[in-house]
Write a protein that holds these residues in place. Structure first.
Motif, PDB file in Angstrom:
ATOM      1  N   TYR A  44       0.813  -1.218   0.000  1.00 38.87           N
ATOM      2  CA  TYR A  44       0.000   0.000   0.000  1.00 38.87           C
ATOM      3  C   TYR A  44       0.853   1.277   0.000  1.00 38.87           C
ATOM      4  O   TYR A  44       0.470   2.305   0.564  1.00 38.87           O
ATOM      5  N   THR A  46       1.161   3.699  -2.193  1.00 34.15           N
ATOM      6  CA  THR A  46       0.385   4.039  -3.385  1.00 34.15           C
ATOM      7  C   THR A  46       1.043   5.072  -4.298  1.00 34.15           C
ATOM      8  O   THR A  46       0.636   5.207  -5.459  1.00 34.15           O
ATOM      9  N   SER A  66      -1.127  -3.478  -3.873  1.00 30.12           N
ATOM     10  CA  SER A  66      -1.809  -2.178  -3.809  1.00 30.12           C
ATOM     11  C   SER A  66      -0.885  -1.003  -4.118  1.00 30.12           C
ATOM     12  O   SER A  66      -1.128   0.119  -3.682  1.00 30.12           O
TER      13      SER A  66
END
Length: 211
Positions: A44, A46, A66
């Motif tokens: 994550y 991002t 992710s």
């Protein structure tokens, strides 16, 4: 570490699991001497766009999950690819991989794969690669279940050392025409389901076909 934006550890060699988990603003990393990373290290992250580990030899699971903006991955020494490649990646350099994990290249955008040292591709390894047309895997021996399923544009696969093909391995490969696998001995259930254009399979040592 939601405010962390850059990492510069030129002498670091090992990173434990979850080290930079959820660092949503991390954009720049300089870790040239890292040889080992644990599970979910960059999970994550991002905003991260580039992964460059020239000396990485050991990696955990879910390292890049992710990473919605990741565009480039360079892992020239990695042999066991234990983490899936995000679908948004456009540049990939992993010339020495010998093992591709489950869903390793799932839904990626590449038009061809050439992995001269790959031995094993796990379940769903190349599944749903809609743009994929050609695959060259000269040392591949084992292909998992659904490995190339839903690769609608795949036309040709060269895997002359392939011995085992899993269940539904080429399901819905509508444009597949040719398979060169001269050492193939076992084909799993429904391996070529809906391969409407398949005209040639070269498998002179085949002994078992799933029903």
């Amino acid at each position: 570490c939601t405010q962390l934006r850059s990492i510069n550890f030129p002498n670091l060699t090992n990173i434990d699991s979850n080290a930079f988990y959820d660092c949503t603003n991390l954009t720049d990393i300089n870790l040239p001497n890292v040889t080992s990373i644990g599970d979910s290290v960059f999970y994550y992250c991002t905003q991260l766009q580039t992964i460059n580990f020239p000396n990485l030899i050991d990696m955990g699971n879910n390292c890049f999950t992710s990473n919605s903006n990741l565009k480039s991955i360079n892992l020239p020494k990695i042999k066991n690819m234990n983490s899936s490649i995000p679908s948004n990646v456009l540049y990939l350099n992993i010339p020495n991989i010998e093992y591709a994990c489950s869903s390793c290249f799932y839904n990626t955008r590449f038009k061809e794969f050439n992995f001269p040292k790959l031995l094993v591709a796990d379940n769903n390894a190349f599944s749903a690669c809609y743009f994929l047309k050609e695959v060259n895997l000269p040392k591949l021996t084992n292909l998992g279940n659904y490995a190339f399923s839903n690769c609608y544009n795949l036309t040709h696969i060269n895997a002359t050392k392939l011995t085992d093909i899993g269940l539904y391995a080429f399901q819905n490969c509508y444009n597949l025409t040719h398979i060169n696998a001269t050492k193939l001995t076992d084909i799993g259930l429904y391996a070529f389901q809906n391969c409407y254009n398949l005209t040639h399979i070269n498998a002179t040592k085949l002994t078992d076909i799933g029903l």
